[in-house]
Design an enzyme around this catalytic site. Sequence first.
Site: not given
Length: 315
Positions: A91-92, A201, A250
């Site tokens: 993710s990040l 998400h 994303q």
Amino acid sequence: MSKIAFVFPGQGSQKVGMGQSVSEANEQAKAIFTKADETLEYPLSSIIKDGPQSELTLTTNAQPALLTTSIAILQCLREAGVHADYTAGHSLGEYTALVASGSMSFEEALYTVHKRGQFMEEAVPNGEGTMAAILGMGREALQSITDEITKAGDAVQLANLNCPGQIVISGTKAGVEKAGVLAKEHGAKRVLPLQVSGPFHSVLMKPAAEKLAAILEKISITDTKIPVISNVTANEMTSASEIKKKLVEQLYSPVLWEDSIEKMLSLGVDTFIEIGPGKVLSGLIKKINRQVQTFAVQDIESCNEVAKALQEVKQ
């Protein structure tokens, strides 16, 4: 020939004091913390160093703090001569991977993730969306449950496919709760509600994705020097245009972490180095494949140990 991947943790791994031993021992690492304060125009480094944890955990602080700490630790590894064939981030962490792969400058990535955190916070009013980890259930079975509940009017979807038997779902509070109940009825071992500030998400993040797209248009993204494995596709991404597109997607797409690790294994990676606080990703990788070598580098000691271990392998 042994191949190395650098992997970078995402939100949730932050802790007060992270990266401090590296900052004290390494001038380049220290400069990263200073640069973060200058770029954001507020003392992020003192929030990282002294907390409080509640302030560090705010999405707008946690995201730039994790990026800064991981990049500072990376300086130390690079100085020790450790380099990667592939990068990936959860993710990040994908932004950290892009900085490590030479696609984004640290300053621009920092500015972007700070904004990303703001947009994520603003997308859904606090308390309306949430996430939960579902343990002991396959993705197809869980997918049909979330589809059914979404169709009935409460949005919920698969958000993080972390490793076999560990999938995080995300959506409206009602959607996540209903999916959790159904998952238990259909054989899931456990349902663990997550302490998060929003339904990351999930499609509920689309307003944030639109704002993020505008920021990404303004910053300089170049083709990568080494391939990054995309959260969205679990395939290699190297071109600037694809990276921009995938960073937007994303925000509302599942993080295909298990598939990303499988992809790197198929590309010949046998050593994974987690760079940043904690050992969450190392644990997930071991659940995906017990044979691979994993290291977690989060301070000056572990940086030196890994550099030494890899030098011995080369000899």
